[in-house]
Scaffold this motif. Sequence first.
Motif, mmCIF file in Angstrom:
data_model
loop_
_atom_site.group_PDB
_atom_site.id
_atom_site.type_symbol
_atom_site.label_atom_id
_atom_site.label_comp_id
_atom_site.label_asym_id
_atom_site.label_seq_id
_atom_site.Cartn_x
_atom_site.Cartn_y
_atom_site.Cartn_z
ATOM 1 N N LEU A 223 -4.637 3.449 -3.378
ATOM 2 C CA LEU A 223 -4.511 3.275 -4.830
ATOM 3 C C LEU A 223 -3.810 1.973 -5.217
ATOM 4 C CD1 LEU A 223 -3.585 6.909 -5.905
ATOM 5 C CD2 LEU A 223 -5.783 5.733 -6.187
ATOM 6 N N VAL A 224 -2.802 1.580 -4.449
ATOM 7 C CA VAL A 224 -2.060 0.370 -4.819
ATOM 8 C C VAL A 224 -2.931 -0.884 -4.662
ATOM 9 C CG1 VAL A 224 0.005 -1.010 -4.410
ATOM 10 C CG2 VAL A 224 0.145 1.487 -4.321
ATOM 11 N N PRO A 225 -3.632 -1.062 -3.543
ATOM 12 C CA PRO A 225 -4.536 -2.223 -3.472
ATOM 13 C C PRO A 225 -5.631 -2.180 -4.546
ATOM 14 C CG PRO A 225 -4.109 -1.378 -1.283
ATOM 15 C CD PRO A 225 -3.515 -0.395 -2.245
ATOM 16 N N ARG A 226 -6.102 -0.982 -4.895
ATOM 17 C CA ARG A 226 -7.094 -0.862 -5.977
ATOM 18 C C ARG A 226 -6.484 -1.285 -7.303
ATOM 19 N NH1 ARG A 226 -9.315 5.001 -5.488
ATOM 20 N NH2 ARG A 226 -9.988 4.517 -7.596
ATOM 21 N N LEU A 227 -5.225 -0.925 -7.544
ATOM 22 C CA LEU A 227 -4.524 -1.338 -8.758
ATOM 23 C C LEU A 227 -4.410 -2.864 -8.800
ATOM 24 C CD1 LEU A 227 -2.849 -0.832 -11.316
ATOM 25 C CD2 LEU A 227 -0.854 -0.496 -9.824
ATOM 26 N N ARG A 228 -4.075 -3.473 -7.673
ATOM 27 C CA ARG A 228 -3.968 -4.935 -7.596
ATOM 28 C C ARG A 228 -5.302 -5.585 -7.994
ATOM 29 N NH1 ARG A 228 -0.749 -8.403 -5.152
ATOM 30 N NH2 ARG A 228 0.295 -6.835 -3.900
ATOM 31 N N GLU B 83 3.700 -8.866 -6.041
ATOM 32 C CA GLU B 83 4.196 -7.647 -5.396
ATOM 33 C C GLU B 83 4.019 -6.489 -6.366
ATOM 34 O OE1 GLU B 83 8.272 -6.055 -3.238
ATOM 35 O OE2 GLU B 83 8.413 -7.743 -4.609
ATOM 36 N N ILE B 84 3.632 -5.353 -5.836
ATOM 37 C CA ILE B 84 3.545 -4.136 -6.632
ATOM 38 C C ILE B 84 4.445 -3.112 -5.971
ATOM 39 C CG2 ILE B 84 2.064 -2.255 -7.435
ATOM 40 C CD1 ILE B 84 -0.255 -4.252 -7.486
ATOM 41 N N ALA C 216 0.809 -1.224 0.000
ATOM 42 C CA ALA C 216 0.000 0.000 0.000
ATOM 43 C C ALA C 216 0.843 1.276 0.000
ATOM 44 C CB ALA C 216 -0.943 0.011 1.194
ATOM 45 N N ALA C 217 2.145 1.158 0.149
ATOM 46 C CA ALA C 217 3.003 2.338 0.166
ATOM 47 C C ALA C 217 3.604 2.583 -1.210
ATOM 48 C CB ALA C 217 4.121 2.177 1.184
#
Length: 160
Positions: free
Chosen positions: A124-129, A142-143, A105-106
């Motif tokens: 935004l990162v979990p939404r992208l996942r 991993e993102i 998430a960071a």
Amino acid sequence: MADLSLTDIHKSFGETKVIHGVDLEVELRTHGYRVTTARRVVWEVLSAAGDHLTAPSITSRVHAVDPSINGASVYRALTLFAELGLVRESRYEDASTWEPFHDDAAIHLVCSECGQVMHHNTELVPRLRRAIQVATDFAPDEIDVRVSGRCGHCPAESPA
């Protein structure tokens, strides 16, 4: 960074010390690894830094605590910690930095002037996942989102 000494590290052997939610001794022994002075010092240095550190910087800080720990031991500890999911290695251009593991998430904000790396926690990162998983037949492990720019401590570029 908090001042660490070899005495402090040796005193901590036998104590349960949880850093960033991780008990290093339990993690190592659970996976069949010994708890060595080198591993403990590298972990303490990384945890005390609270920042992204390059391997040479970690080695320098480890040597300040215990000069008998060589660079190869530091690199082996970092590699093992990464394999166990205890640390993250972030690569940016030709450099790589290390930090205790955190979730995706960071977003990493990298100053192109001084090299400082800051974390920006966002949904935004979990939404992208989730969007990737829904739109494709792909499940990200991993993102690592990295944004470069200038931090508030570095002067803005002068207009040409």
